[in-house]
Design a protein around this motif. Structure first.
Motif, PDB file in Angstrom:
ATOM      1  N   THR A  63      15.352   7.852 -15.046  1.00 10.93           N
ATOM      2  CA  THR A  63      15.088   9.132 -15.696  1.00 10.93           C
ATOM      3  C   THR A  63      15.079  10.222 -14.663  1.00 10.93           C
ATOM      4  N   LYS A  64      15.181  11.450 -15.120  1.00 15.25           N
ATOM      5  CA  LYS A  64      15.197  12.591 -14.212  1.00 15.25           C
ATOM      6  C   LYS A  64      13.913  13.368 -14.365  1.00 15.25           C
ATOM      7  N   HIS A  65      13.244  13.630 -13.245  1.00 16.68           N
ATOM      8  CA  HIS A  65      11.974  14.339 -13.262  1.00 16.68           C
ATOM      9  C   HIS A  65      12.264  15.823 -13.095  1.00 16.68           C
ATOM     10  N   ALA A  66      12.245  16.554 -14.154  1.00 15.04           N
ATOM     11  CA  ALA A  66      12.585  17.978 -14.115  1.00 15.04           C
ATOM     12  C   ALA A  66      11.408  18.768 -14.640  1.00 15.04           C
ATOM     13  N   ASN A  67      10.774  19.525 -13.767  1.00 16.85           N
ATOM     14  CA  ASN A  67       9.638  20.347 -14.153  1.00 16.85           C
ATOM     15  C   ASN A  67      10.000  21.826 -14.223  1.00 16.85           C
ATOM     16  N   GLY A  68      11.094  22.186 -13.594  1.00 16.41           N
ATOM     17  CA  GLY A  68      11.446  23.594 -13.528  1.00 16.41           C
ATOM     18  C   GLY A  68      12.438  23.997 -14.597  1.00 16.41           C
ATOM     19  N   VAL A  69      12.873  25.203 -14.521  1.00 17.32           N
ATOM     20  CA  VAL A  69      13.841  25.749 -15.468  1.00 17.32           C
ATOM     21  C   VAL A  69      15.225  25.229 -15.122  1.00 17.32           C
ATOM     22  N   ASN A  70      16.029  24.965 -16.158  1.00 20.68           N
ATOM     23  CA  ASN A  70      17.402  24.479 -15.992  1.00 20.68           C
ATOM     24  C   ASN A  70      17.442  23.165 -15.209  1.00 20.68           C
ATOM     25  N   GLY A  71      16.372  22.380 -15.327  1.00 26.96           N
ATOM     26  CA  GLY A  71      16.389  21.047 -14.697  1.00 26.96           C
ATOM     27  C   GLY A  71      16.156  21.059 -13.217  1.00 26.96           C
ATOM     28  N   VAL A  72      15.622  22.149 -12.658  1.00 30.57           N
ATOM     29  CA  VAL A  72      15.351  22.180 -11.217  1.00 30.57           C
ATOM     30  C   VAL A  72      14.077  21.406 -10.937  1.00 30.57           C
ATOM     31  N   ASP A  73      14.127  20.524  -9.969  1.00 30.79           N
ATOM     32  CA  ASP A  73      12.982  19.684  -9.612  1.00 30.79           C
ATOM     33  C   ASP A  73      12.127  20.422  -8.604  1.00 30.79           C
ATOM     34  N   HIS A  74      10.897  20.704  -9.001  1.00 34.61           N
ATOM     35  CA  HIS A  74       9.974  21.404  -8.108  1.00 34.61           C
ATOM     36  C   HIS A  74       9.023  20.467  -7.394  1.00 34.61           C
ATOM     37  N   GLY A  75       9.219  19.171  -7.562  1.00 36.44           N
ATOM     38  CA  GLY A  75       8.385  18.211  -6.840  1.00 36.44           C
ATOM     39  C   GLY A  75       7.024  18.084  -7.458  1.00 36.44           C
ATOM     40  N   ASP A  76       6.136  17.560  -6.716  1.00 36.56           N
ATOM     41  CA  ASP A  76       4.774  17.306  -7.163  1.00 36.56           C
ATOM     42  C   ASP A  76       3.956  18.570  -6.972  1.00 36.56           C
ATOM     43  N   GLU A  77       3.563  19.160  -8.083  1.00 35.14           N
ATOM     44  CA  GLU A  77       2.831  20.417  -8.012  1.00 35.14           C
ATOM     45  C   GLU A  77       1.396  20.228  -7.563  1.00 35.14           C
ATOM     46  N   SER A  78       0.937  18.982  -7.539  1.00 29.96           N
ATOM     47  CA  SER A  78      -0.444  18.753  -7.118  1.00 29.96           C
ATOM     48  C   SER A  78      -0.641  19.043  -5.644  1.00 29.96           C
ATOM     49  N   ASN A  79       0.392  18.794  -4.839  1.00 32.72           N
ATOM     50  CA  ASN A  79       0.262  19.080  -3.411  1.00 32.72           C
ATOM     51  C   ASN A  79       1.260  20.112  -2.922  1.00 32.72           C
ATOM     52  N   GLY A  80       2.130  20.576  -3.826  1.00 33.83           N
ATOM     53  CA  GLY A  80       3.045  21.649  -3.482  1.00 33.83           C
ATOM     54  C   GLY A  80       4.233  21.228  -2.674  1.00 33.83           C
ATOM     55  N   GLN A  92       0.828  -1.203   0.000  1.00 29.31           N
ATOM     56  CA  GLN A  92       0.000   0.000   0.000  1.00 29.31           C
ATOM     57  C   GLN A  92       0.866   1.259   0.000  1.00 29.31           C
ATOM     58  N   LEU A  93       1.945   1.225   0.782  1.00 34.36           N
ATOM     59  CA  LEU A  93       2.862   2.371   0.797  1.00 34.36           C
ATOM     60  C   LEU A  93       3.522   2.563  -0.561  1.00 34.36           C
ATOM     61  N   LEU A  94       3.808   1.454  -1.249  1.00 31.41           N
ATOM     62  CA  LEU A  94       4.415   1.559  -2.578  1.00 31.41           C
ATOM     63  C   LEU A  94       3.459   2.242  -3.550  1.00 31.41           C
ATOM     64  N   LYS A  95       2.170   1.920  -3.455  1.00 28.64           N
ATOM     65  CA  LYS A  95       1.184   2.593  -4.313  1.00 28.64           C
ATOM     66  C   LYS A  95       1.073   4.077  -3.967  1.00 28.64           C
ATOM     67  N   ILE A  96       1.118   4.387  -2.678  1.00 28.79           N
ATOM     68  CA  ILE A  96       1.072   5.799  -2.272  1.00 28.79           C
ATOM     69  C   ILE A  96       2.286   6.538  -2.804  1.00 28.79           C
ATOM     70  N   SER A  97       3.440   5.884  -2.759  1.00 26.15           N
ATOM     71  CA  SER A  97       4.664   6.510  -3.259  1.00 26.15           C
ATOM     72  C   SER A  97       4.578   6.785  -4.754  1.00 26.15           C
ATOM     73  N   GLN A  98       3.972   5.880  -5.489  1.00 24.45           N
ATOM     74  CA  GLN A  98       3.835   6.091  -6.930  1.00 24.45           C
ATOM     75  C   GLN A  98       2.962   7.296  -7.253  1.00 24.45           C
ATOM     76  N   ARG A  99       1.992   7.604  -6.377  1.00 25.18           N
ATOM     77  CA  ARG A  99       1.098   8.738  -6.639  1.00 25.18           C
ATOM     78  C   ARG A  99       1.628  10.037  -6.056  1.00 25.18           C
ATOM     79  N   LEU A 100       2.209   9.975  -4.869  1.00 24.69           N
ATOM     80  CA  LEU A 100       2.631  11.197  -4.194  1.00 24.69           C
ATOM     81  C   LEU A 100       4.096  11.540  -4.408  1.00 24.69           C
ATOM     82  N   ASP A 101       4.873  10.590  -4.872  1.00 20.66           N
ATOM     83  CA  ASP A 101       6.306  10.834  -5.069  1.00 20.66           C
ATOM     84  C   ASP A 101       6.724  10.347  -6.452  1.00 20.66           C
ATOM     85  N   PRO A 102       6.211  10.958  -7.527  1.00 20.78           N
ATOM     86  CA  PRO A 102       6.587  10.512  -8.877  1.00 20.78           C
ATOM     87  C   PRO A 102       8.053  10.734  -9.181  1.00 20.78           C
TER      88      PRO A 102
END
Length: 661
Positions: free
Chosen positions: A224-241, A205-215
């Motif tokens: 792969t690298k999850h980069a949503n910001g400028v210059n590759g800065v990772d801003h995390g999950d914008e759904s919960n801030g 169950q925690l693994l499923k939560i991690s897949q949704r809350l910690d992509p």
């Protein structure tokens, strides 16, 4: 005796009165306790009263000079009787008091008994009313109780779910903010078998939560690298801030890996100690890991039977060379199954019957484990894919399949007939093993096996022999073997008739042309077969023996130059023993086909074997002999001398052969 004077009499009288008073005082010193003592004796009591009444002076030595005075004794006993009467009255009074108390207690006891009886009757009546209420109207009785029970169960499930949700949230906060799973680790260590099952469920169950809350953690895990910001800065999950501080997916997967390894090790320890209850708990927990493939693979691959047999499977087949060579003789009886294969199959039977008992007790999903165990025994190769947590792939190599291949390879190196006979013996023996296992019941013992297990056994038996019956491979082997035997048996017959004097071309000569072509073709094929490099030496020796050739005449140069082969008139005549041998070989092939070949192919296979018999016995053997007799008769038509009618004797044999065929 001196006379008693008045003075002395007065003195005695005064002394006796004093003694009486003292005796009276001493005699009255007794109570009820005196008579209640266990040591009380009436005689001793009376003697004590008497002694107390006698003065001390009379008990001394001067008593002989004094006269007996009964008065002290009388007074003592009178006072003793008076005291006894007083004690008797006191005792009677106490007895009356106690009797009154007993009567009052009995009355109170009877009153209490009646009260308890009334209360019991009321309880019985209440219970009967409740029972009638439960058994009476459905809406007012039983259904109400059932609905109450269901509601209580539902509330208990909701409470348990709420507790699980609370614990899952607690674990998620720990892993996302602290980078550990200490609470879940405590449950794993202290919770026993049920705790490990709960740990596995919560971790997933925690693994499923991690897949949704910690992509981001999942993307990094996938390379792969999850980069949503400028210059590759990772801003995390914008759904919960917010984004977890730690790689939650990696932490949870490591915990799952550790949990699975721990469970597998514990399962192995329980298995070595034959603790079936512990094995069952671990198997239930490991069911969530790739549907239990890892625990099934561990149980099957580490079985002592496979470890011991894997060391023996590479050994060469023992056996008597004479026995193998005898199996290549078509006139000898077919041999039994090869001894090492028979030993293996017998051991498999015992092991399966014993292990099915353990499988039934150690696994809740025992039918799946039994199917894997059977596959491990029968199939050529079965791969159990274990999750990467175990970091290995169980490759299961068959015991029966490998030993069967070794036996058939050895048989094929002897002769094609030995191969066919060994194949038949092996399939019959293994089919008997399958029938015995079905009858035993395995995990369903003493009942027969279940339908899924019976299907698995049948499938394993079919798969074991599939390579030898693909397409028309089997019947081609039978035809090739039978044709080689027939050609060998008729080799000298064909050589003899190929050397017969050629008559001028005529109508009669054209009639025998077809049989001569068949003879020439069969002889050439046979000679080429003897010269083939892939023909085993033992089979070549057997074929030349059947043909009546010696080793020197069977060489390549001599067989091609068939003029060097010695034949006589007897070789060119028909022979009933030859015919019976050919029919016996055919019967063995047909019987083997009925047991081995698929049922729907049997009519076609038998038809092909019969065509082979007709071609050799009918056309090459019988028709060639009749053509020779016909040519001999034609050559004697214009002779002026007495004709030789010996050829007519072959006609009787020809008729007998025709009837047999």
């Amino acid at each position: 005796m001196p006379a008693v004077t008045p003075d002395s009499a007065s003195i005695l009288s005064h002394g006796s009165s004093v003694a009486a008073r003292s005796a009276f005082n001493r005699g009255n010193v007794f109570t009820l306790d005196t008579f209640s003592s266990k040591d009380f004796i009436v005689k001793d009591f009376v003697e004590a009263l008497s002694d107390s009444a006698v003065p001390a002076s009379r008990r001394s030595g001067s008593t002989a000079r004094q006269a007996f005075d009964p008065k002290p004794l009388i007074r003592t006993f009178e006072h003793a009787l008076s005291r006894l009467k007083t004690l008797s009255e006191d005792l009677e009074t106490r007895e009356n008091e106690l009797s009154g108390l007993v009567r009052r207690a009995e009355a109170q006891h009877n009153q209490n008994i009646r009260s308890r009886e009334r209360e019991l009757e009321q309880a019985v009546h209440s219970f009967q009313r409740l029972e009638r209420s439960l058994d009476g109207d459905a809406d007012s009785g039983g259904n109400v109780a059932v609905r109450i029970g269901e509601r209580l169960e539902e509330l208990d499930r909701q409470r348990q779910r709420a507790q699980d949700v609370k614990f899952i949230l607690q674990c998620w906060l720990e892993v996302s903010e602290k980078g550990d799973l200490s609470s879940l680790e405590d449950v794993r260590r202290l919770g026993g078998g049920d705790g490990k099952v709960r740990c596995a469920h919560i971790a997933r169950q925690l693994l499923k939560i991690s897949q949704r809350l910690d992509p981001a953690s999942q993307a990094q895990t996938n390379g792969t690298k999850h980069a949503n910001g400028v210059n590759g800065v990772d801003h995390g999950d914008e759904s919960n801030g917010t984004s977890p501080k730690y790689k939650t997916r990696e932490i949870i997967e490591k915990f799952l890996e550790m949990l699975e390894k721990d469970l597998l090790k514990q399962f192995d320890d329980f298995y070595r100690r034959q603790n079936f209850d512990g094995m069952r708990e671990c198997a239930i927990a490991l069911r969530d890991f790739n549907d239990g493939a890892s625990v099934m693979g561990l149980f099957v691959n580490q079985h002592q039977f496979f470890i011991d047999r894997s060391q023996l499977i590479t050994e060469e087949l023992p056996g008597d060379t004479e026995v193998w060579n005898q199996s290549a003789d078509p006139d000898a009886e077919p041999p039994a199954v090869e001894p090492t294969l028979r030993s293996l199959i017998d051991e498999v039977k015992v092991v399966m019957q014993e292990e099915s008992f353990i499988i039934k007790r150690a696994f809740p999903f025992y039918e799946e484990v039994l199917a894997r165990f059977l596959q491990r025994v029968f199939q050529q190769s079965v791969r159990l894919i274990v999750p990467p947590l175990v970091l290995r792939i169980f490759v299961m190599t068959s015991q029966i399949q490998q030993r069967l291949e070794m036996v058939l390879d050895k048989a094929n190196s002897i002769s094609s007939l030995t191969f066919l006979r060994s194949l038949q013996a092996a399939k019959i023996y293994i089919a008997a093993l399958v029938d015995d296992l079905k009858a035993h019941g395995l995990t369903e013992h003493p009942d027969p096996v279940s339908s899924p297990t019976a299907a698995v056994l049948d499938q394993q038996l079919d798969d074991l022999f599939v390579p030898y019956f693909v397409g028309s491979s089997y019947i081609e082997r039978e035809k090739k073997n039978l044709e080689e035997l027939y050609t060998s048996l008729l080799f000298k017959f064909t050589i003899y008739h190929s050397r017969r004097r050629k008559i001028p071309t005529s109508y009669l000569g054209s009639l025998s042309a077809r049989s001569k072509e068949l003879i020439s073709s069969a002889r050439d094929v046979y000679i080429d077969r003897l010269d083939s490099a892939d023909l085993p030496a033992s089979q070549k020796a057997m074929l030349t023996r059947i043909a009546g050739l010696n080793s020197s005449s069977a060489s390549s140069a001599d067989t091609k130059a068939d003029a060097n082969i010695d034949v006589n008139d007897e070789d060119g005549q028909l022979s009933l023993p030859f015919t019976k041998r050919m029919l016996k070989w055919l019967a063995e092939s047909v019987g083997r086909g009925l047991e081995l070949a698929p049922t729907h192919e049997t009519p076609k296979d038998v038809r092909e074997l019969l065509h082979l018999l007709i071609a050799n016995m009918g056309e090459i053997y019988l028709e060639t002999s009749l053509d020779a007799a016909n040519e001999t008769a034609a050559s004697l038509e214009n002779t002026k001398s007495e004709p030789d009618l010996s050829y007519i004797t072959d006609l009787r044999t020809s008729i007998a052969i025709l009837h047999l065929m």
